[in-house]
Write a protein that holds these residues in place. Structure first.
Motif, PDB file in Angstrom:
ATOM      1  N   ASP A  62     -14.462   5.859  10.418  1.00 43.21           N
ATOM      2  CA  ASP A  62     -15.581   5.749  11.724  1.00 43.21           C
ATOM      3  C   ASP A  62     -15.284   4.743  12.735  1.00 43.21           C
ATOM      4  N   VAL A  63     -14.716   3.470  12.145  1.00 46.49           N
ATOM      5  CA  VAL A  63     -14.870   2.147  13.039  1.00 46.49           C
ATOM      6  C   VAL A  63     -13.636   2.495  13.897  1.00 46.49           C
ATOM      7  N   PHE A  64     -12.527   3.014  13.178  1.00 46.87           N
ATOM      8  CA  PHE A  64     -11.050   3.095  14.005  1.00 46.87           C
ATOM      9  C   PHE A  64     -11.079   4.489  14.857  1.00 46.87           C
ATOM     10  N   GLN A  65     -11.869   5.363  14.396  1.00 45.58           N
ATOM     11  CA  GLN A  65     -11.757   6.663  14.904  1.00 45.58           C
ATOM     12  C   GLN A  65     -10.330   7.240  14.747  1.00 45.58           C
ATOM     13  N   THR A  66      -9.713   6.871  13.987  1.00 48.51           N
ATOM     14  CA  THR A  66      -8.277   7.500  13.635  1.00 48.51           C
ATOM     15  C   THR A  66      -7.917   7.166  12.278  1.00 48.51           C
ATOM     16  N   GLY A  67      -6.760   7.522  12.011  1.00 53.60           N
ATOM     17  CA  GLY A  67      -6.046   7.407  10.354  1.00 53.60           C
ATOM     18  C   GLY A  67      -6.550   8.532   9.615  1.00 53.60           C
ATOM     19  N   ARG A  68      -6.233   8.497   8.247  1.00 58.72           N
ATOM     20  CA  ARG A  68      -6.806   9.661   7.627  1.00 58.72           C
ATOM     21  C   ARG A  68      -7.059   8.965   5.973  1.00 58.72           C
ATOM     22  N   ILE A  69      -7.708   9.542   5.177  1.00 56.85           N
ATOM     23  CA  ILE A  69      -7.916   9.238   3.780  1.00 56.85           C
ATOM     24  C   ILE A  69      -7.191  10.038   2.767  1.00 56.85           C
ATOM     25  N   GLY A  70      -6.346   9.331   1.662  1.00 62.52           N
ATOM     26  CA  GLY A  70      -5.791  10.293   0.880  1.00 62.52           C
ATOM     27  C   GLY A  70      -5.901   9.553  -0.545  1.00 62.52           C
ATOM     28  N   TYR A  71      -5.108  10.344  -1.334  1.00 63.01           N
ATOM     29  CA  TYR A  71      -5.288  10.004  -3.014  1.00 63.01           C
ATOM     30  C   TYR A  71      -4.011   9.328  -3.202  1.00 63.01           C
ATOM     31  N   LYS A  72      -4.099   8.278  -3.926  1.00 62.34           N
ATOM     32  CA  LYS A  72      -2.907   7.549  -4.351  1.00 62.34           C
ATOM     33  C   LYS A  72      -2.262   8.296  -5.536  1.00 62.34           C
ATOM     34  N   SER A  73      -1.311   8.833  -5.385  1.00 66.29           N
ATOM     35  CA  SER A  73      -0.570   9.761  -6.378  1.00 66.29           C
ATOM     36  C   SER A  73      -0.377   8.891  -7.520  1.00 66.29           C
ATOM     37  N   GLY A  74      -0.533   9.309  -9.005  1.00 67.79           N
ATOM     38  CA  GLY A  74      -0.434   8.650 -10.191  1.00 67.79           C
ATOM     39  C   GLY A  74      -1.526   7.811 -10.742  1.00 67.79           C
ATOM     40  N   SER A  75      -2.455   7.696  -9.710  1.00 67.33           N
ATOM     41  CA  SER A  75      -3.693   7.047 -10.276  1.00 67.33           C
ATOM     42  C   SER A  75      -4.872   7.847 -10.803  1.00 67.33           C
ATOM     43  N   ASN A  76      -5.892   7.405 -11.298  1.00 66.10           N
ATOM     44  CA  ASN A  76      -7.011   8.068 -11.661  1.00 66.10           C
ATOM     45  C   ASN A  76      -7.761   8.400 -10.812  1.00 66.10           C
TER      46      ASN A  76
END
Length: 228
Positions: free
Chosen positions: A113-127
């Motif tokens: 919300d602050v940067f108004q860009t980017g994305r969120i993802g899942y770190k493969s191999g983690s729980n």
């Protein structure tokens, strides 16, 4: 796409539990849509609903809070990737990221919300580890670095400031097209990449040291010239 919510209670899982499959699927779908339509407000809303987040108003205080969090959990990194379809056979990629367990997804949402860009993802191999990432150089230059200077530098550690300043130098080199000229790439871009490496001796590292990277590029360019 419909998301289930139960009041305003954030999505929480117990230690050791894995990211629920339905949440992972929803996250993949949201990222795929964002890739296609570039509609950031819709993507932000998707993330809010997927993780059942109660948004925090973006203010000076929340930005300072985020800056403090980034000081411990954020990272400015530069990777070197071999790519034979490029001029020098090597691509240098700067990125800013914040990593957090699913239970702390609210902080990643705040960063989004602050940067108004980017994305969120899942770190493969983690729980259940998630990441917030910005790897677009224009966004890094125009959004991330000004944020660091205004909110992180005044209270950040010397290490954080020094690393961010090196990162800024690298972005400036990209802006001046130094990465497109062999001499500048070898003697300016690569040394900055190497100076920002946090660990050596990793199994998946592209090069053991700076000299190895420079020699790889020289050999790649020489071989390409012979083939012409």
């Amino acid at each position: 796409m419909k998301h289930k919510r139960e009041g305003r209670k954030s999505l929480i899982i117990a230690p050791g539990e894995k990211l629920p499959k339905e949440v992972l699927q929803q996250l993949k779908e949201a990222n795929n849509r964002y890739t296609k339509n570039k509609d950031f407000p819709s993507y932000l809303k998707d993330i809010e609903l997927i993780f059942n987040i109660t948004p925090v108003k973006v203010t000076t205080d929340s930005k300072l809070y985020l800056a403090g969090f980034i000081g411990g959990e954020g990272s400015l990194n530069v990777s070197a990737k071999k790519q034979k379809n490029t001029s020098f056979g090597l691509v240098i990629d700067p990125e800013f990221s914040v990593t957090q367990h699913l239970n702390g997804a609210g902080m990643l949402y705040l960063a989004l919300d602050v940067f108004q860009t980017g994305r969120i993802g899942y770190k493969s191999g983690s729980n259940a580890t998630l990441f917030f990432r910005i790897d677009n150089r224009k966004s890094l230059q125009e959004k991330v670095m000004p944020f660091f200077r205004q909110y992180a530098f005044p209270y950040g550690s010397d290490y954080l400031v020094q690393r961010a300043e090196t990162f800024q130098k690298l972005l400036n080199l990209f802006d001046s097209k130094a990465h497109l000229e062999l001499g500048s790439f070898l003697n300016e871009v690569l040394p900055l990449w190497y100076s920002m490496r946090k660990q050596e001796g990793q199994v998946n590292q592209s090069f053991a040291n700076l000299n190895e990277a420079q020699e790889y590029v020289k050999a790649f360019v020489a071989e390409r010239q012979i083939k012409k």
